[in-house]
Design a protein around this motif. Structure first.
Motif, PDB file in Angstrom:
ATOM      1  N   GLU A 244       0.816  -1.218   0.000  1.00  0.00           N
ATOM      2  CA  GLU A 244       0.000   0.000   0.000  1.00  0.00           C
ATOM      3  C   GLU A 244       0.845   1.261   0.000  1.00  0.00           C
ATOM      4  O   GLU A 244       0.412   2.306  -0.482  1.00  0.00           O
ATOM      5  CB  GLU A 244      -0.931  -0.032   1.226  1.00  0.00           C
ATOM      6  CG  GLU A 244      -1.926   1.105   1.297  1.00  0.00           C
ATOM      7  CD  GLU A 244      -1.413   2.287   2.082  1.00  0.00           C
ATOM      8  OE1 GLU A 244      -1.873   3.417   1.812  1.00  0.00           O
ATOM      9  OE2 GLU A 244      -0.551   2.101   2.956  1.00  0.00           O
ATOM     10  N   GLN A 245       2.063   1.179   0.531  1.00  0.00           N
ATOM     11  CA  GLN A 245       2.859   2.395   0.671  1.00  0.00           C
ATOM     12  C   GLN A 245       3.873   2.564  -0.442  1.00  0.00           C
ATOM     13  O   GLN A 245       4.868   3.273  -0.294  1.00  0.00           O
ATOM     14  CB  GLN A 245       3.507   2.420   2.056  1.00  0.00           C
ATOM     15  CG  GLN A 245       2.426   2.472   3.121  1.00  0.00           C
ATOM     16  CD  GLN A 245       2.929   2.663   4.522  1.00  0.00           C
ATOM     17  OE1 GLN A 245       2.577   3.622   5.179  1.00  0.00           O
ATOM     18  NE2 GLN A 245       3.738   1.742   4.998  1.00  0.00           N
TER      19      GLN A 245
ATOM     20  N   CYS B 269       1.928   6.149  -4.630  1.00  0.00           N
ATOM     21  CA  CYS B 269       0.738   5.310  -4.864  1.00  0.00           C
ATOM     22  C   CYS B 269       0.738   4.739  -6.279  1.00  0.00           C
ATOM     23  O   CYS B 269      -0.317   4.455  -6.854  1.00  0.00           O
ATOM     24  CB  CYS B 269      -0.551   6.106  -4.632  1.00  0.00           C
ATOM     25  SG  CYS B 269      -0.761   6.666  -2.942  1.00  0.00           S
TER      26      CYS B 269
ATOM     27  N   ARG C 286       1.667   5.469   6.358  1.00  0.00           N
ATOM     28  CA  ARG C 286       1.145   6.504   5.472  1.00  0.00           C
ATOM     29  C   ARG C 286       0.104   7.369   6.190  1.00  0.00           C
ATOM     30  O   ARG C 286      -0.728   6.850   6.943  1.00  0.00           O
ATOM     31  CB  ARG C 286       0.508   5.857   4.233  1.00  0.00           C
ATOM     32  CG  ARG C 286       0.030   6.892   3.207  1.00  0.00           C
ATOM     33  CD  ARG C 286      -0.723   6.230   2.067  1.00  0.00           C
ATOM     34  NE  ARG C 286       0.130   5.361   1.275  1.00  0.00           N
ATOM     35  CZ  ARG C 286       0.979   5.786   0.332  1.00  0.00           C
ATOM     36  NH1 ARG C 286       1.092   7.075   0.104  1.00  0.00           N
ATOM     37  NH2 ARG C 286       1.704   4.932  -0.343  1.00  0.00           N
TER      38      ARG C 286
ATOM     39  N   GLY D  17      -9.177   1.126   2.700  1.00  0.00           N
ATOM     40  CA  GLY D  17      -8.305   2.289   2.720  1.00  0.00           C
ATOM     41  C   GLY D  17      -6.927   1.942   3.268  1.00  0.00           C
ATOM     42  O   GLY D  17      -6.640   0.780   3.518  1.00  0.00           O
TER      43      GLY D  17
ATOM     44  N   THR E  14      -5.670   3.920   0.956  1.00  0.00           N
ATOM     45  CA  THR E  14      -5.701   4.157  -0.484  1.00  0.00           C
ATOM     46  C   THR E  14      -6.095   2.854  -1.158  1.00  0.00           C
ATOM     47  O   THR E  14      -5.989   1.774  -0.563  1.00  0.00           O
ATOM     48  CB  THR E  14      -4.330   4.603  -1.020  1.00  0.00           C
ATOM     49  OG1 THR E  14      -3.379   3.545  -0.804  1.00  0.00           O
ATOM     50  CG2 THR E  14      -3.845   5.871  -0.342  1.00  0.00           C
TER      51      THR E  14
ATOM     52  N   PRO F 153     -13.803   3.283  -1.423  1.00  0.00           N
ATOM     53  CA  PRO F 153     -12.717   3.794  -0.592  1.00  0.00           C
ATOM     54  C   PRO F 153     -13.282   4.489   0.645  1.00  0.00           C
ATOM     55  O   PRO F 153     -14.410   4.996   0.619  1.00  0.00           O
ATOM     56  CB  PRO F 153     -12.008   4.801  -1.503  1.00  0.00           C
ATOM     57  CG  PRO F 153     -13.068   5.256  -2.457  1.00  0.00           C
ATOM     58  CD  PRO F 153     -13.963   4.067  -2.671  1.00  0.00           C
TER      59      PRO F 153
END
Length: 532
Positions: A11-12, A16, A391, A495, A497, A518
């Motif tokens: 995710e990080q 993105c 994040r 989430g 993201t 999201p």
């Protein structure tokens, strides 16, 4: 070797979009990233051999599972051990199909897969293949934990080969989409296998309050997910004056009867895994990493870090297959620990946390829960769980939990709970409002609770007053999400993201068929979810 590393599996990932250049956000180098791609390509080649060889055995599947687990984020940063794995995979392929392996004809059966073909593929194909690959990487972690306890499933093993084979084929969306959904189906089987392995080995977890204070004297911090390694460490430290403290995803170990019977399993140290570089800097004790969640150790504490199983980092002492933790124990005794009890707190200032609310514990009081729902005492259930990370936006989950109404229950699991698991939300119907189901490995327990509630009320899971608000970081979250989709669960909030590897068309498919959305703000999401 160039510096064009490309990785977007967590995710990080940078911007993105994808980590490129000399190092990833996780700390792995271009060289390690390239070797992990080579290992994956070799595993695809092994899956091709499995497809044509009758004499696969336990060693074949173990190697495939170890190889996949090694490529999960924050597991292995060591070029040497990855090269050794690649050599082992090639040797196994040569054993399975010796004539094919020595052939020089390019028939597609005697080559490793070139992962650059995947990363440069048409975006929808790349997206679906990434979901398959990252999903089975996560699933391999669960299969590994079950395997070390002696539990395997031939259907799960063979699916690893099927999924890897698909990654290497020139297939389109029509062929790939069913395999994406099958990842969810087979991961459900795999999580059920691990649940059986853990409960039959260590007993059914029961609720327990875990202190965050570290008592004076020598101690060891053990982190990761592998309960078997913890059991061995507890056995080897018994009577030696060394206390054991869990960290991160090891916290739920305190709920298992066969683990908490050891009096020197004292409590939990630290918060979420991404804070380790700060929290491990000054402790007078060694840290043992049993699975993923390893960040590059800083010089201030690198000499106190030990790894085992598939975890590896250059120049860090590794405990091999003999599982002799003597070097860790000797380091603990030499460092001596604190001179007096040292209290610590969670992120929100709490001095204890609770765990042990697995499906066995929750379903043992199912009538009490059902009565509370029927009486109107419990209006809604929230599953707020998943992986944690650094994040910005992760504080959403803390605020969400804080703002849940007093007539709702919050179930949580995985390391994302460290954002809020020291909060006191009070009780409801005689039960804590906040209940920790366990590790990410225990997502099966949350599924069982949801299915049992649906059966009790004679409805589908999507008709329950139940909402899932999930955070994700790495590949185990991918396979869990696919399992929820396999079960037809809709309206999941995800989430902080959305995954960079999901293309717009694939995302539209998920939105249209499962109403995945999201996260927005805690207030807005609660307003929408409480209407359900």
């Amino acid at each position: 070797m160039d510096n064009r590393m490309f990785c977007f599996q967590c995710e990080q990932t940078a911007g993105c979009a994808g980590c490129t250049g000399k190092a990833g956000v996780c700390g792995k180098t271009t060289e390690v990233a390239e070797l992990q791609d080579q290992l994956t390509g070799a595993l695809v080649g092994l899956s091709r051999a499995v497809d044509n060889a009758p004499d696969t055995n336990e060693g074949t599947w173990r190697l495939m599972i170890e190889g996949l687990f090694t490529t999960v984020t924050n597991v292995n940063f060591n070029e040497k051990t990855i090269r050794d794995l690649i050599d082992r995979v090639h040797a196994e392929k040569a054993r399975l199909v010796p004539n094919c392996y020595s052939c020089t004809s390019r028939c597609g059966r005697n080559d490793d897969y070139d992962m650059h073909l995947l990363w440069s593929a048409q975006e929808d194909v790349r997206s679906l293949k990434s979901l398959i690959l990252f999903g089975v990487r996560g699933m391999a972690a669960y299969a590994y934990h079950a395997m070390v306890l002696g539990y395997t499933d031939d259907a799960v093993n063979r699916f690893f080969a099927k999924a890897l084979f698909a990654v290497g084929e020139d297939w389109g969306m029509v062929e790939l989409l069913p395999i994406v959904m099958e990842v969810g189906e087979k991961n459900l089987q795999c999580m059920a296998l691990l649940d059986k392995a853990n409960t039959e080995t260590y007993g059914t977890p029961t609720p327990v309050t875990v202190p965050l204070t570290v008592e004076k004297g020598p101690f060891i911090v053990i982190t990761g997910h592998d309960l078997y390694d913890l059991k061995l460490l507890l056995e080897q430290t018994a009577g030696k004056g060394v206390n054991i403290y869990t960290h991160g995803e090891m916290l739920p170990a305190h709920g298992y009867p066969e683990l908490k019977k050891y009096p020197h399993l004292k409590g939990n140290f630290g918060t979420a895994w991404q804070n380790q570089q700060k929290e491990f800097a000054d402790i007078p004790a060694p840290v043992l990493f049993t699975t993923n969640c390893l960040m590059p150790p800083r010089a201030s504490y690198a000499d106190r870090v030990f790894t085992t199983a598939v975890v590896s980092y250059p120049e860090i002492t590794h405990i091999g297959e003999d599982k002799d933790f003597t070097p860790v124990i000797e380091k603990a005794l030499a460092l001596g620990g604190y001179n007096e009890d040292k209290p610590f707190t969670g992120i929100n200032g709490g001095g204890t946390v609770m765990t042990g609310f697995g499906h066995g514990a929750v379903l043992s009081v199912a009538e009490q829960v059902i009565d509370a729902v029927k009486a109107g005492a419990i209006k809604h259930f929230f599953l707020v769980g998943g992986c944690d990370g650094a994040r910005p936006g992760r504080n959403y989950y803390t605020e969400f939990v804080k703002k849940t109404p007093a007539d709702t229950v919050v179930l949580t699991l995985a390391c994302g709970k460290y954002r809020f698991n020291d909060l006191d939300l009070g009780t409801i119907g005689g039960l804590p409002r906040l209940m920790d189901v366990g590790q990410c490995n225990d997502a099966y327990g949350a599924v069982k609770i949801a299915l049992a509630l649906a059966e009790a009320f004679g409805c589908g899971v999507n008709d329950l007053p139940l909402s899932m608000v999930l955070s994700w970081y790495e590949q185990k979250a991918v396979c869990i999400l696919l399992t929820l989709l396999h079960l037809g669960i809709k309206n999941i909030r995800l989430g902080p993201t959305l995954p960079a590897f999901v293309s717009p068309n694939v995302l539209n498919y998920l939105v249209e068929n499962f109403n995945i959305a999201p996260i927005t703000t805690p207030e807005e999401d609660l307003k929408v979810l409480l209407k359900h």
